[in-house]
Write an enzyme that holds these catalytic residues in place. Structure first.
Site, PDB file in Angstrom:
ATOM      1  N   GLY A  15      33.851-105.616 -19.013  1.00 20.63           N
ATOM      2  CA  GLY A  15      32.693-104.900 -19.829  1.00 20.63           C
ATOM      3  C   GLY A  15      32.274-105.474 -21.205  1.00 20.63           C
ATOM      4  CG  HIS A 112      24.376-115.006 -11.599  1.00 24.05           C
ATOM      5  ND1 HIS A 112      25.433-114.401 -10.627  1.00 24.05           N
ATOM      6  CD2 HIS A 112      24.526-116.310 -11.326  1.00 24.05           C
ATOM      7  CE1 HIS A 112      26.079-115.276 -10.021  1.00 24.05           C
ATOM      8  NE2 HIS A 112      25.473-116.501 -10.393  1.00 24.05           N
ATOM      9  CG  ASP A 153      23.786-113.228  -7.806  1.00 25.38           C
ATOM     10  OD1 ASP A 153      23.630-111.989  -8.509  1.00 25.38           O
ATOM     11  OD2 ASP A 153      24.695-113.850  -7.382  1.00 25.38           O
TER      12      ASP A 153
HETATM   13  C1  GRF Z   1      29.613-112.078 -16.601  1.00 33.16           C
HETATM   14  O1  GRF Z   1      29.866-113.297 -16.574  1.00 33.16           O
HETATM   15  C2  GRF Z   1      28.296-111.489 -15.850  1.00 33.16           C
HETATM   16  O2  GRF Z   1      27.553-112.508 -15.857  1.00 33.16           O
HETATM   17  C3  GRF Z   1      28.889-111.417 -14.437  1.00 33.16           C
HETATM   18  O3  GRF Z   1      30.543-110.927 -14.604  1.00 33.16           O
HETATM   19  C4  GRF Z   1      30.729-111.140 -16.008  1.00 33.16           C
HETATM   20  C5  GRF Z   1      31.082-109.956 -16.487  1.00 33.16           C
HETATM   21  O4  GRF Z   1      31.735-109.968 -17.671  1.00 33.16           O
HETATM   22  N1  GRF Z   1      28.365-110.833 -13.616  1.00 33.16           N
HETATM   23  P1  GRF Z   1      32.058-108.734 -18.430  1.00 33.16           P
HETATM   24  O5  GRF Z   1      32.618-107.627 -17.928  1.00 33.16           O
HETATM   25  O6  GRF Z   1      30.581-108.320 -19.043  1.00 33.16           O
HETATM   26  O7  GRF Z   1      32.846-109.135 -19.818  1.00 33.16           O
END
Ligand code: GRF
Length: 199
Positions: A15, A112, A153
């Site tokens: 998160g 993404h 996506d």
């Molecule tokens: C990020 O790299 C995002 O792009 C992908 O999942 C990851 C989540 O990271 N969809 P976090 O939980 O926000 O630290």
């Protein structure tokens, strides 16, 4: 002063993007208030971040309900009670129920960790993305914020920013470089969306 848009953030893990949205909202850089954090994982650290920020949480695991339908309808009810207007997926590793995608069309975003449409789709998440970029020998990668539709996506791209792939990069090093960009562009893209700049 106009009221802030009500935002739900969906997470499955750490998160850190949720945190950047909460922080941007507090700083007034994002005209949205995170009113709900949803996770399909009870132990997602994102839930802890929500609690620390005093934000309500909802754990949506099918096994905690009588059926998949009941889990979905409780989720929809919670979104309604919290008057959620926008949904930001932030490391949420599930497809959303069709009824939510339809009901919030144009108001659901995802981030993404690659330059979509490259390296997207089912199974392309986390380290798999960065490993694929390195295996292909690409010299650049980046992050993409896009609208969510029924396909992983796939929706309209709202914002992208590139990062270089450095010689000797590991998936972890590349992921960290991309994540920094994610934290910067996700609040910006959401702010633009809320301000109607993509209409
Ligand atoms: C990020 O790299 C995002 O792009 C992908 O999942 C990851 C989540 O990271 N969809 P976090 O939980 O926000 O630290």
């Amino acid at each position: 002063m106009s009221e802030k848009a009500k935002l739900a953030v969906f997470v499955s893990g750490s998160g850190s993007n949720l945190q950047s949205l909460i922080d941007s909202s507090k700083k007034g850089e994002l005209a949205a208030e995170v009113v709900l954090v949803v996770s399909n994982k009870k132990k997602a650290y994102g839930l802890e971040r929500a609690r620390k920020a005093g934000i309500g949480t909802f754990v949506c695991r099918v096994k905690d309900f009588a059926s998949k339908e009941e889990a979905e309808s409780k989720l929809i009810e919670t979104l309604r009670i919290k008057q959620v207007e926008y949904i930001a997926l932030a490391g949420y590793l599930r497809l959303l129920p069709d009824s939510i995608v339809t009901g919030y069309r144009g108001k659901i975003t995802n981030i993404h960790p690659a330059l979509l449409p490259k390296y997207g789709g089912k199974g392309m998440y986390g380290h798999f993305v960065h490993e694929a970029v390195l295996a292909a020998g690409d010299t650049e990668s980046g992050a993409t914020v896009h609208l969510v539709d029924e396909i992983y996506d796939h929706g309209k791209i709202l914002m992208q920013e590139k990062v270089p792939v450095e010689p000797g990069d590991t998936p972890e090093a590349l992921a960290a470089r991309v994540l920094k960009v994610e934290h910067r562009i996700y609040p910006k893209a959401l702010e633009n969306l809320i301000q109607g700049k993509y209409d």
